[in-house]
Design a protein around this motif. Structure first.
Motif, PDB file in Angstrom:
ATOM      1  N   SER A  96       0.838  -1.190   0.000  1.00 40.87           N
ATOM      2  CA  SER A  96       0.000   0.000   0.000  1.00 40.87           C
ATOM      3  C   SER A  96       0.878   1.247   0.000  1.00 40.87           C
ATOM      4  N   GLY A  97       0.443   2.234  -0.738  1.00 43.26           N
ATOM      5  CA  GLY A  97       1.140   3.510  -0.735  1.00 43.26           C
ATOM      6  C   GLY A  97       2.042   3.713  -1.932  1.00 43.26           C
ATOM      7  N   PRO A  98       2.476   4.941  -2.113  1.00 44.72           N
ATOM      8  CA  PRO A  98       3.345   5.289  -3.245  1.00 44.72           C
ATOM      9  C   PRO A  98       4.783   4.843  -2.983  1.00 44.72           C
ATOM     10  N   PRO A  99       5.632   4.848  -4.006  1.00 42.06           N
ATOM     11  CA  PRO A  99       7.022   4.379  -3.856  1.00 42.06           C
ATOM     12  C   PRO A  99       7.826   5.094  -2.773  1.00 42.06           C
ATOM     13  N   TRP A 100       7.501   6.315  -2.437  1.00 43.86           N
ATOM     14  CA  TRP A 100       8.259   7.055  -1.433  1.00 43.86           C
ATOM     15  C   TRP A 100       7.719   6.816  -0.014  1.00 43.86           C
ATOM     16  N   ALA A 101       6.594   6.105   0.125  1.00 49.40           N
ATOM     17  CA  ALA A 101       6.010   5.835   1.447  1.00 49.40           C
ATOM     18  C   ALA A 101       5.179   4.553   1.375  1.00 49.40           C
ATOM     19  N   THR A 102       5.842   3.457   1.041  1.00 50.62           N
ATOM     20  CA  THR A 102       5.149   2.187   0.855  1.00 50.62           C
ATOM     21  C   THR A 102       5.112   1.407   2.166  1.00 50.62           C
ATOM     22  N   ARG A 103       3.978   0.787   2.399  1.00 46.51           N
ATOM     23  CA  ARG A 103       3.842  -0.130   3.525  1.00 46.51           C
ATOM     24  C   ARG A 103       3.626  -1.523   2.955  1.00 46.51           C
ATOM     25  N   VAL A 104       4.285  -2.502   3.554  1.00 47.25           N
ATOM     26  CA  VAL A 104       4.113  -3.883   3.123  1.00 47.25           C
ATOM     27  C   VAL A 104       3.721  -4.731   4.325  1.00 47.25           C
ATOM     28  N   CYS A 105       2.872  -5.701   4.065  1.00 43.79           N
ATOM     29  CA  CYS A 105       2.466  -6.654   5.086  1.00 43.79           C
ATOM     30  C   CYS A 105       2.563  -8.035   4.444  1.00 43.79           C
ATOM     31  N   LEU A 106       3.391  -8.882   5.021  1.00 39.27           N
ATOM     32  CA  LEU A 106       3.698 -10.181   4.438  1.00 39.27           C
ATOM     33  C   LEU A 106       3.241 -11.285   5.380  1.00 39.27           C
ATOM     34  N   ARG A 107       2.310 -12.100   4.948  1.00 40.20           N
ATOM     35  CA  ARG A 107       1.862 -13.263   5.725  1.00 40.20           C
ATOM     36  C   ARG A 107       2.772 -14.415   5.318  1.00 40.20           C
ATOM     37  N   PHE A 108       3.416 -15.069   6.302  1.00 38.19           N
ATOM     38  CA  PHE A 108       4.411 -16.093   5.972  1.00 38.19           C
ATOM     39  C   PHE A 108       4.252 -17.330   6.832  1.00 38.19           C
ATOM     40  N   HIS A 109       4.916 -18.371   6.399  1.00 42.73           N
ATOM     41  CA  HIS A 109       5.184 -19.545   7.247  1.00 42.73           C
ATOM     42  C   HIS A 109       6.641 -19.933   7.006  1.00 42.73           C
ATOM     43  N   ASP A 110       7.279 -20.397   8.072  1.00 40.15           N
ATOM     44  CA  ASP A 110       8.662 -20.831   7.930  1.00 40.15           C
ATOM     45  C   ASP A 110       8.837 -22.192   8.591  1.00 40.15           C
ATOM     46  N   ILE A 111       9.866 -22.885   8.138  1.00 39.27           N
ATOM     47  CA  ILE A 111      10.067 -24.267   8.550  1.00 39.27           C
ATOM     48  C   ILE A 111      11.555 -24.593   8.521  1.00 39.27           C
ATOM     49  N   ALA A 112      11.961 -25.494   9.410  1.00 40.45           N
ATOM     50  CA  ALA A 112      13.315 -26.045   9.390  1.00 40.45           C
ATOM     51  C   ALA A 112      13.189 -27.554   9.566  1.00 40.45           C
ATOM     52  N   GLU A 113      14.002 -28.258   8.814  1.00 41.43           N
ATOM     53  CA  GLU A 113      14.013 -29.722   8.892  1.00 41.43           C
ATOM     54  C   GLU A 113      15.409 -30.193   9.271  1.00 41.43           C
ATOM     55  N   ASP A 114      15.462 -31.332   9.941  1.00 44.25           N
ATOM     56  CA  ASP A 114      16.764 -31.888  10.289  1.00 44.25           C
ATOM     57  C   ASP A 114      17.328 -32.666   9.103  1.00 44.25           C
ATOM     58  N   GLU A 115      18.476 -33.296   9.307  1.00 41.25           N
ATOM     59  CA  GLU A 115      19.148 -34.008   8.211  1.00 41.25           C
ATOM     60  C   GLU A 115      18.346 -35.200   7.691  1.00 41.25           C
ATOM     61  N   ARG A 116      17.373 -35.689   8.459  1.00 40.30           N
ATOM     62  CA  ARG A 116      16.503 -36.786   8.012  1.00 40.30           C
ATOM     63  C   ARG A 116      15.240 -36.280   7.312  1.00 40.30           C
ATOM     64  N   GLY A 117      15.103 -34.958   7.239  1.00 37.22           N
ATOM     65  CA  GLY A 117      13.928 -34.377   6.602  1.00 37.22           C
ATOM     66  C   GLY A 117      12.735 -34.229   7.529  1.00 37.22           C
ATOM     67  N   GLU A 118      12.953 -34.422   8.817  1.00 34.26           N
ATOM     68  CA  GLU A 118      11.875 -34.261   9.788  1.00 34.26           C
ATOM     69  C   GLU A 118      11.802 -32.808  10.242  1.00 34.26           C
ATOM     70  N   THR A 119      10.589 -32.317  10.381  1.00 32.10           N
ATOM     71  CA  THR A 119      10.382 -30.937  10.797  1.00 32.10           C
ATOM     72  C   THR A 119      10.807 -30.753  12.251  1.00 32.10           C
ATOM     73  N   VAL A 120      11.715 -29.805  12.478  1.00 32.01           N
ATOM     74  CA  VAL A 120      12.173 -29.502  13.836  1.00 32.01           C
ATOM     75  C   VAL A 120      11.677 -28.123  14.295  1.00 32.01           C
ATOM     76  N   TYR A 121      11.154 -27.364  13.364  1.00 28.51           N
ATOM     77  CA  TYR A 121      10.621 -26.039  13.687  1.00 28.51           C
ATOM     78  C   TYR A 121       9.635 -25.649  12.602  1.00 28.51           C
ATOM     79  N   GLU A 122       8.549 -25.056  13.043  1.00 31.71           N
ATOM     80  CA  GLU A 122       7.550 -24.550  12.102  1.00 31.71           C
ATOM     81  C   GLU A 122       6.824 -23.402  12.783  1.00 31.71           C
ATOM     82  N   ASN A 123       6.585 -22.358  12.044  1.00 24.15           N
ATOM     83  CA  ASN A 123       5.902 -21.199  12.603  1.00 24.15           C
ATOM     84  C   ASN A 123       5.205 -20.451  11.486  1.00 24.15           C
ATOM     85  N   GLU A 124       4.406 -19.489  11.864  1.00 24.33           N
ATOM     86  CA  GLU A 124       3.756 -18.621  10.891  1.00 24.33           C
ATOM     87  C   GLU A 124       3.591 -17.258  11.530  1.00 24.33           C
TER      88      GLU A 124
END
Length: 160
Positions: A96-124
């Protein structure tokens, strides 16, 4: 419409409607591109999008928490993100907003897996930021900070 032709008015309306949509699409494409490159271990695209005096706030009590000022301080945080094997994906990018005063809102999810491919962390969460002329000047992350605290022992065992 005294003094203006109908075609000039139509052109003005179209430009007013199309340019913001193009700008939003460009910002969204840049955000997603930077996230892909970060997942590959390349911090440079993300760092190029920062103002030299960027301010980054990550609330909470985990080892991730803090207020980071300047591109180099944020770079250290991002390098740890990569070293931890975290991947972030954006579900929604709002601009939202012009290039000199832009606001951004990013909805995300993040994840980390161990060496076996098992999820060790997940958040949003949500990242809210300010952009001026294509450079991120300030941003803050809002996510479940308790999950970050729970991830800390796993990281400490691996020296991250």
């Amino acid at each position: 419409m005294p003094g203006r032709s109908r075609s000039a008015v139509v052109a003005g309306v179209l430009i007013g409607a199309v340019l913001p949509a193009l700008y939003e699409a460009a910002v969204g494409a840049m955000v997603r591109h930077n996230a892909r490159r970060l997942a590959e271990g390349d911090l440079e695209p993300q760092l190029r999008s920062y103002a030299d005096d960027v301010r980054f706030i990550f609330p909470g009590r985990s080892s991730w928490a803090g207020e980071f000022r300047g591109k180099r301080a944020v770079e250290k945080w991002l390098q740890r993100f990569v070293d931890a094997g975290l991947r972030i994906e954006f579900d929604d990018v709002l601009v939202s907003g012009p290039p000199w005063a832009t606001r951004v809102c990013l909805r995300f999810h993040d994840i980390a897996e161990d060496e076996r491919g098992e999820t060790v962390y997940e958040n949003e969460g949500v990242i809210y930021g300010h952009v001026r002329w294509g450079k991120l000047t300030r941003y803050m992350v809002f996510e479940d900070t308790q999950r970050g605290e729970e991830f800390d022992p796993y990281l400490a065992e691996r020296g991250i």
